[in-house]
Each structure stands twice: as structure tokens, then as C-alpha cells.
Design a protein around this motif. Structure first.
Motif, PDB file in Angstrom:
ATOM      1  N   LYS A 168       0.816  -1.220   0.000  1.00  0.00           N
ATOM      2  CA  LYS A 168       0.000   0.000   0.000  1.00  0.00           C
ATOM      3  C   LYS A 168       0.847   1.267   0.000  1.00  0.00           C
ATOM      4  CE  LYS A 168      -3.922  -2.071   2.459  1.00  0.00           C
ATOM      5  NZ  LYS A 168      -4.753  -2.005   3.688  1.00  0.00           N
ATOM      6  N   VAL A 169       1.952   1.242   0.732  1.00  0.00           N
ATOM      7  CA  VAL A 169       2.824   2.407   0.852  1.00  0.00           C
ATOM      8  C   VAL A 169       4.197   2.034   0.321  1.00  0.00           C
ATOM      9  CG1 VAL A 169       3.814   4.119   2.422  1.00  0.00           C
ATOM     10  CG2 VAL A 169       1.570   3.130   2.925  1.00  0.00           C
ATOM     11  N   THR A 170       4.664   2.735  -0.702  1.00  0.00           N
ATOM     12  CA  THR A 170       5.967   2.392  -1.265  1.00  0.00           C
ATOM     13  C   THR A 170       7.065   2.662  -0.244  1.00  0.00           C
ATOM     14  OG1 THR A 170       6.149   4.591  -2.273  1.00  0.00           O
ATOM     15  CG2 THR A 170       5.283   2.804  -3.650  1.00  0.00           C
ATOM     16  N   ASN A 171       8.078   1.818  -0.298  1.00  0.00           N
ATOM     17  CA  ASN A 171       9.201   1.865   0.624  1.00  0.00           C
ATOM     18  C   ASN A 171      10.410   1.338  -0.136  1.00  0.00           C
ATOM     19  OD1 ASN A 171      10.925   0.193   2.812  1.00  0.00           O
ATOM     20  ND2 ASN A 171       9.877   1.874   3.853  1.00  0.00           N
ATOM     21  N   PRO A 172      11.630   1.746   0.191  1.00  0.00           N
ATOM     22  CA  PRO A 172      12.783   1.212  -0.539  1.00  0.00           C
ATOM     23  C   PRO A 172      12.802  -0.304  -0.651  1.00  0.00           C
ATOM     24  CG  PRO A 172      13.481   3.017   0.845  1.00  0.00           C
ATOM     25  CD  PRO A 172      12.027   2.792   1.147  1.00  0.00           C
ATOM     26  N   HIS A 223      11.004   4.558  -4.864  1.00  0.00           N
ATOM     27  CA  HIS A 223      10.082   3.899  -3.942  1.00  0.00           C
ATOM     28  C   HIS A 223      10.144   4.465  -2.525  1.00  0.00           C
ATOM     29  CE1 HIS A 223      10.256   0.840  -7.160  1.00  0.00           C
ATOM     30  NE2 HIS A 223       9.067   0.473  -6.737  1.00  0.00           N
ATOM     31  N   SER A 224      10.904   5.529  -2.323  1.00  0.00           N
ATOM     32  CA  SER A 224      11.179   6.000  -0.963  1.00  0.00           C
ATOM     33  C   SER A 224       9.993   6.643  -0.265  1.00  0.00           C
ATOM     34  CB  SER A 224      12.341   7.000  -0.987  1.00  0.00           C
ATOM     35  OG  SER A 224      11.960   8.187  -1.667  1.00  0.00           O
ATOM     36  N   ASN A 225       9.000   7.083  -1.009  1.00  0.00           N
ATOM     37  CA  ASN A 225       7.810   7.749  -0.434  1.00  0.00           C
ATOM     38  C   ASN A 225       8.151   9.107   0.173  1.00  0.00           C
ATOM     39  OD1 ASN A 225       4.988   7.817   0.091  1.00  0.00           O
ATOM     40  ND2 ASN A 225       5.353   7.308   2.229  1.00  0.00           N
ATOM     41  N   VAL A 226       9.328   9.624  -0.121  1.00  0.00           N
ATOM     42  CA  VAL A 226       9.739  10.944   0.354  1.00  0.00           C
ATOM     43  C   VAL A 226      10.275  11.725  -0.843  1.00  0.00           C
ATOM     44  CG1 VAL A 226      11.251  12.249   1.885  1.00  0.00           C
ATOM     45  CG2 VAL A 226      10.356  10.031   2.620  1.00  0.00           C
ATOM     46  N   GLU A 227       9.717  12.891  -1.098  1.00  0.00           N
ATOM     47  CA  GLU A 227      10.194  13.686  -2.219  1.00  0.00           C
ATOM     48  C   GLU A 227      11.494  14.384  -1.844  1.00  0.00           C
ATOM     49  OE1 GLU A 227      11.086  14.366  -5.332  1.00  0.00           O
ATOM     50  OE2 GLU A 227       8.985  13.792  -5.568  1.00  0.00           O
ATOM     51  N   VAL A 228      12.554  14.086  -2.584  1.00  0.00           N
ATOM     52  CA  VAL A 228      13.881  14.626  -2.260  1.00  0.00           C
ATOM     53  C   VAL A 228      14.413  15.555  -3.349  1.00  0.00           C
ATOM     54  CG1 VAL A 228      14.501  12.660  -0.809  1.00  0.00           C
ATOM     55  CG2 VAL A 228      15.004  12.577  -3.263  1.00  0.00           C
ATOM     56  N   PRO A 247      10.492  10.534  -6.757  1.00  0.00           N
ATOM     57  CA  PRO A 247       9.630   9.660  -5.956  1.00  0.00           C
ATOM     58  C   PRO A 247       8.143   9.953  -6.181  1.00  0.00           C
ATOM     59  CG  PRO A 247      11.472  10.414  -4.635  1.00  0.00           C
ATOM     60  CD  PRO A 247      11.548  11.162  -5.929  1.00  0.00           C
ATOM     61  N   THR A 248       7.789  11.230  -6.339  1.00  0.00           N
ATOM     62  CA  THR A 248       6.391  11.583  -6.615  1.00  0.00           C
ATOM     63  C   THR A 248       5.939  10.995  -7.940  1.00  0.00           C
ATOM     64  OG1 THR A 248       6.698  13.667  -5.422  1.00  0.00           O
ATOM     65  CG2 THR A 248       4.766  13.495  -6.832  1.00  0.00           C
ATOM     66  N   TYR A 249       6.805  11.110  -8.952  1.00  0.00           N
ATOM     67  CA  TYR A 249       6.477  10.595 -10.283  1.00  0.00           C
ATOM     68  C   TYR A 249       6.184   9.099 -10.225  1.00  0.00           C
ATOM     69  CZ  TYR A 249       6.820   9.959 -15.355  1.00  0.00           C
ATOM     70  OH  TYR A 249       6.540   9.658 -16.669  1.00  0.00           O
ATOM     71  N   HIS A 250       7.049   8.355  -9.547  1.00  0.00           N
ATOM     72  CA  HIS A 250       6.835   6.908  -9.485  1.00  0.00           C
ATOM     73  C   HIS A 250       5.637   6.545  -8.602  1.00  0.00           C
ATOM     74  CE1 HIS A 250       7.840   2.705  -9.893  1.00  0.00           C
ATOM     75  NE2 HIS A 250       7.712   2.563  -8.586  1.00  0.00           N
ATOM     76  N   SER A 251       5.378   7.344  -7.576  1.00  0.00           N
ATOM     77  CA  SER A 251       4.243   7.043  -6.700  1.00  0.00           C
ATOM     78  C   SER A 251       2.924   7.100  -7.464  1.00  0.00           C
ATOM     79  CB  SER A 251       4.201   8.020  -5.520  1.00  0.00           C
ATOM     80  OG  SER A 251       3.766   9.304  -5.932  1.00  0.00           O
ATOM     81  N   LEU A 252       2.876   7.943  -8.478  1.00  0.00           N
ATOM     82  CA  LEU A 252       1.646   8.047  -9.274  1.00  0.00           C
ATOM     83  C   LEU A 252       1.385   6.763 -10.054  1.00  0.00           C
ATOM     84  CD1 LEU A 252       1.908  11.743 -10.511  1.00  0.00           C
ATOM     85  CD2 LEU A 252       0.097  10.769  -9.084  1.00  0.00           C
TER      86      LEU A 252
END
Length: 625
Positions: A168-172, A223-228, A247-252
Motif C-alpha cells: 500500500k505504501v511504497t518503501n525502498p 520507492h522511498s515515499n519521500v520527495e527529495v 519519488p512523486t512521479y513513481h508514486s503516481l
């Protein structure tokens, strides 16, 4: 249904049933290197084995470091893409995220056996960088794009790719979560630039290391779920946003699976018209945030010792998801953990530890960077109180509704159970709660209704006093162990006149040799436990818990409550508590919030509130643990 999905060919890993014994698959490589060192005869085969071991240890480290950063909520909470935390079921599903590293090691060894010239690669060749880059941009990127799109076809998705999207929540660690087939295809994608450059004649050991580690680094970033990545960078160089994803791009892609298929370069989504229209607007919104959501409730804890400090979610996610116990792998890390603790002491700032959602409200745990033994140093008291006060004032300023003090943060000798802060700051909007009312309620409700006498140590403490007065009202004889007659008489006078006779002062453990219900609020040695008769049950509210010395007796756990079933985002255990279980004082603060009570709960426990708080906790879905 899930088992049926796992029946597809090349879905399961060959070593899936080995559990953690799978790491023995590295044994032949390790054995070969150690034997070569022992014989002092190192050939090309041995060197290649050593490179494989070093490389895949570094790959694991890349994922771990990204996971550590991703879980450092005190650094990145404002830029989190999905605000929900990773839950226990996702952690369990991703427990063997590193299966692909074993596969990679096997493929690397097979590559060497198939192409022995790899053993002659030089350490460095500048020409290989350009060659590798061309092969990656021209072949690997578009190949991955189309393979990824194929995996999203209904048939292949239901057989293989569903597992990756089940998180459900992306993570490294989510980057490594996938089927065997997916990672075989990924090996192909990685192999084209690395082996291709070697075939052309420009390969090098450094290139092998660099390309694979950068590949993993970028996968973890996505996959970090944190925009850096700051949006200002794309505004300054617009072309850059098509050359590197965020990270935002991939989360979409995980929200809208029909878009953003690229490996690392959005250029290919642009070329084949699969770019999510919201990609850049969402990236700008998240990367420009300065504040995160204000929590409704804060539980203010402190460290126990260096070992338990490594139970933090940002150290080892899997370890923090189970109750704390000392493990052998912690000992080599002790010096590094101690250095981090020293840095924390120097900075002396309260930081966000973990969070979860309950009834739509955000509940956070903040940590005061002080450890158990420091609370017993007289010269440290002022500094500790200053940090607790700073956390309370910060919570008040940002709009927190309730802040609950854990364990030693509400020590009577330190700050009067929190009264020091409420008296110093009478206009606080945040409610300060010690939560001990519910702690007392949990202990009292563990005691069978037919018990007619108990033995109580720590009898004149805040909890001991409340327990004694409550039981006296129930006409239960309470043998209160204390040497202070003055303090005993003061408590006895608080009981109703017809109940005072049930409170009895005792000064020795021998007085309880016929009592089978002991309530321990003060550390009790094995010798002192010896005076309890066989079959005694030891209830306790002493920290740390007493050693279970008597085999013919039973020992209760520290007072705790299980959180309601509708809690979301919880993925770490509270010290030695089980999953979803929190200390009673933590739960007491939650009840204070959920009930909307406007008073501070500090200082002495109001005995009349014990049943009120207990019934309220059950009404809100909390359960005794």
C-alpha cells in the motif's frame, strides 16, 4: 485466491521454503574466498567470488540506508508522499525483499562461468562509462518500459505483477518485492549495459560496481515515499524532468497503474503518451511543503538503553516490527548506536519517532533524547525537565490536543507527575496527561473479584496509593509495604472511615508469606520473592519488570492495552509490547483525547476516575492485553 496467484510458473522463488536459511546459499562463495585466503593462493575465480559478495553486500546496504532515511520522520515528514505508515502486514509480506540479491549473485556467477574473460576486466576504463550510458539509454530504458507495460496486461498482472502493487505504501524495500520472473527480466535489463560494455571491450570492475549500485540507488529513490528532488531544479532546467524521475512521479504509477511506466526516465512515458498529467503539479506541491499535518495526540517517550535504541523504526524496520529483545546482531552495532546517542544528547532536540492513525486522527510518538539511567542523576533533572517542557510548549504551539508523558518523563521526584508544567504554564491549550489512571485500572481489573487480601510494594507511590485506596473501598485487605508510617497514615486517612481498617502497614516481606496476590511497584529481588507462597501471582507496575525467579508462581506483564482494530499505519512495536499493544499510560492519553476531556491528568491519581477511564477505554475499542 492469493495461493492460486502464486501457482504461476516462475512466480515463486526456488528457496522460498528455506526462510532465513536461504542465506546459506551464499555459503559456497564465502567458503571459496575463505579457503583461498587460508591457502594464500587467490586466483581469478576467487577474486570474482569476492567481488560478488562485496557488491551484493553494498546493494543490501543501499536499500537499508534508503529505508533508514525513509523512516526518519523527524527529517522528512513534511515531504512524505503517502502520509500513511507502513503496516505490519506489508512488512511481513516484504520480509524477504532481498531475494533478488541472491538471484543477482547466482546470475553474476553464471555470467562468469559462461564468459571467463570477465575475470580479466581492468579496474577502470573511462571509455566504458559512455558506452554503458548509451546502452542504458538506448536499450535498457525502452526495454524496461515495454516489459513493464506487458506486465500490466490483465493476464500477466494477475499472475506476476500484482505482488509488487500489493504494497500500500511504497518503501525502498518495496523495490525488491516481486516475483522471480520480474527479477529475471530485471537482470536482463541490468545485464545489457554491464555485460554489453564488457563484450565491446570497454568493461571494468569499477563500472560493474557503479552501474549496479546507481541502478539500485535510483530504484530505492523512486520507492522511498519521500520527495527529495526540489521543483526549483526542474524550473531551472526543464529538460531535466524528462531525464530523471522523482519519488512523486513513481508514486503516481502505484495510484494510477496505467501511467508512468518508465524505469528512470520520464522521456519514454512522454514519447509513448503514458505520462500522468498530474506528475509535475503534484511534485511541486509536495516538494514545496514546509509543514506536515498537526497531530491530535503525542506520546512523549524516552530511551531505555543503547540496545533498545536500535529498536527504532529507522534502524531495522523488520526488527522494530516485533517486540524488543536483545539479539546477537545488535552487539557489533553497539558502538555506532552509542555515537548516534551522543550526537542526540548534544543536539538535545525532541524528535518524531513513529505515528499511526486512529478514528481519522493522527497520533505521534515523540522521543526525548535521554536514557533511563540519566533520570536518576540529580544534576540531570533540570535539563530533562527543560526538554520535556520544550516538547509540551511545542505541542501547544502547533495545536496538539493531548500530550501524554511516558514512564520516567512523569517521575514524581522529577516534575511531580507533570504538575510542574501545568502550574508553570496555566494557560496551556494542550492537555498534559500522565495516563496512570488507566494503568491503575488495568492492574485492578486483573485482580480476581474473589481476592480478599493483597500484598503491595511501592505502596506510597502514585500508583500504589491509588491501587490501595481503590481496593480498600472494595473491602480488600491491603498489606502496604512501607517504612514510612507518616506516608502510610496520610494515605489511610484518604480512605472512607469505614474502609481505613483494610489498609495495613507492613515493614517486611515475611508479612505476606500467606498472601497469594502480590502487586509489585518496587523492584523485588529473587530473595524477597522467596517469601511468597507457592501459587502466588505477581501483578506488577515496576519498570523494569522483576525477574521471574519462582517457577511455582506466575508473573503478570506490565499494564498494557491493545489498540482498536481500526488503527491504521502502525508498523512498529512499543518496546517489549506485542503488535498493536501499547503501555497503559499511552492508552490513557488516547482515551483522554477520544473522550474530549478538557482537564489535565497530572499529579495524584483521582481514584473516582479509575472506573470512568476504564469504561471509556473499553467503549472506544481498547482491550486489556
Amino acid at each position: 485466491m492469493e495461493n492460486k496467484k502464486r501457482e504461476a510458473p516462475l512466480f515463486a522463488w526456488p528457496w522460498e521454503n528455506l526462510d532465513n536459511s536461504k542465506y546459506f546459499l551464499y555459503g559456497p562463495l564465502v567458503g571459496k574466498v575463505l579457503y583461498a585466503v587460508y591457502k594464500q593462493e587467490i586466483n581469478k575465480n576467487d577474486v570474482w567470488c569476492l567481488h560478488i559478495l562485496i557488491l551484493f553486500a553494498l546493494r543490501a546496504l543501499v536499500h537499508q540506508l534508503w529505508s533508514t532515511y525513509s523512516n526518519m520522520l523527524f527529517l522528512n515528514r513534511a515531504h512524505r508522499i503517502n502520509p500513511q505508515g507502513v503496516e505490519f502486514n506489508q512488512i511481513d509480506a516484504e520480509w524477504h525483499w532481498d531475494n533478488f540479491l541472491i538471484l543477482g549473485a547466482i546470475m553474476a556467477w553464471l555470467s562468469y562461468l559462461s564468459f571467463p574473460f570477465l575475470g580479466n576486466l581492468p579496474m577502470w576504463d573511462m571509455r566504458g562509462i559512455l558506452c554503458c550510458l548509451i546502452l542504458h539509454l538506448g536499450i535498457s530504458e525502452p526495454l524496461y518500459y515495454w516489459l513493464h507495460r506487458l506486465l500490466h496486461l490483465p493476464t500477466l498482472f494477475e499472475k506476476y505483477h500484482w505482488l509488487h502493487h500489493s504494497s500500500k505504501v511504497t518503501n525502498p524495500f518495496t523495490a525488491g518485492q516481486g516475483s522471480l520472473l520480474e527479477h529475471l527480466l530485471l537482470c536482463l535489463v541490468i545485464g545489457i549495459p554491464t555485460l554489453g560494455t564488457a563484450f565491446i571491450g570497454y568493461g571494468s570492475i569499477t563500472l560493474m560496481y557503479s552501474y549496479i549500485l546507481v541502478f539500485d540507488f535510483l530504484r530505492c529513490l523512486g520507492h522511498s515515499n519521500v520527495e527529495v528532488i526540489a521543483y526549483h531544479l526542474f524550473e531551472a532546467v526543464p529538460l531535466l524532468k524528462y531525464l530523471i524521475y522523482t519519488p512523486t512521479y513513481h508514486s503516481l504509477h502505484h495510484r494510477d497503474m496505467g501511467t508512468n511506466f518508465c524505469l528512470f526516465m520520464p522521456l519514454y512515458d512522454k514519447l509513448w503518451n503514458t505520462m500522468n498529467a498530474n506528475s509535475w503539479d503534484l511534485h511541486k506541491e509536495i516538494s514545496s511543503r514546509t509543514n506536515s499535518r498537526v497531530p491530535d495526540f503525542v506520546f512523549l517517550v524516552h530511551g531505555v538503553d543503547v540496545m533498545s535504541a536500535m529498536h527504532a523504526p529507522f534502524v531495522f524496520r523488520s526488527f522494530s516490527s516485533i517486540p524488543f529483545s536483545i539479539k546477537p546482531f545488535l552487539f557489533p552495532m553497539w558502538p555506532y548506536a552509542f555515537i548516534v546517542i551522543l550526537v542526540m544528547w548534544v543536539k538535545s532536540k525532541t524528535f518524531l519517532f513513529s505515528f499511526y492513525y486512529l478514528r481519522g486522527g493522527l497520533h505521534q510518538t515523540w522521543v526525548v533524547p535521554r536514557f533511563g539511567f540519566q533520570y536518576f542523576l540529580p544534576f540531570a533533572a533540570q535539563g530533562i525537565n527543560d526538554q520535556i517542557e520544550d516538547a509540551i510548549l511545542k505541542a501547544d504551539k502547533i495545536g496538539v490536543k493531548v500530550i501524554s508523558l511516558a514512564a520516567l518523563n512523569k517521575n514524581e521526584g522529577l516534575n511531580g507527575g507533570g504538575t510542574h508544567f501545568t502550574e508553570k504554564h496555566p494557560n496551556l491549550r494542550v492537555r498534559v496527561v500522565h495516563g496512570n489512571t488507566l494503568t491503575a485500572a488495568v492492574i485492578l481489573n486483573e485482580i480476581p473479584k474473589d481476592v480478599d487480601q493483597v500484598f503491595l510494594t511501592g505502596a506510597t507511590s502514585k500508583l500504589g496509593r491509588a491501587i490501595a485506596l481503590y481496593l480498600a473501598r472494595r473491602k480488600v485487605k491491603v498489606m502496604m509495604l512501607t517504612l514510612s508510617t507518616e506516608r502510610f497514615l496520610k494515605i489511610q486517612k484518604e480512605a472512607p472511615p469505614d474502609c481505613q481498617e483494610y489498609l495495613v502497614q507492613v515493614t517486611r516481606y515475611q508479612a505476606a508469606k500467606r498472601c497469594k496476590t502480590w502487586i509489585i511497584g518496587k523492584w523485588t529481588t529473587p530473595r524477597e520473592q522467596y517469601y511468597a507462597p507457592s501459587g502466588t501471582h505477581f501483578h506488577q507496575f515496576v519498570v523494569p519488570p522483576i525477574i521471574p525467579f519462582r517457577r511455582d508462581c506466575t508473573y503478570g506483564k506490565l499494564a498494557a492495552m491493545k489498540l482498536p482494530d481500526d488503527v491504521k499505519g502502525l508498523g512498529s512495536c512499543e518496546y517489549k509490547m506485542g503488535r498493536g499493544v501499547v503501555h497503559a499510560c499511552h492508552a490513557g492519553g488516547l482515551v483522554h483525547l477520544l473522550e474530549g476531556w478538557k482537564h489535565h491528568e497530572v499529579g495524584a491519581i483521582n481514584v473516582d476516575q479509575i472506573d470512568v477511564v476504564w469504561k471509556a477505554s473499553l467503549r472506544h475499542g481498547l482491550k486489556p492485553s
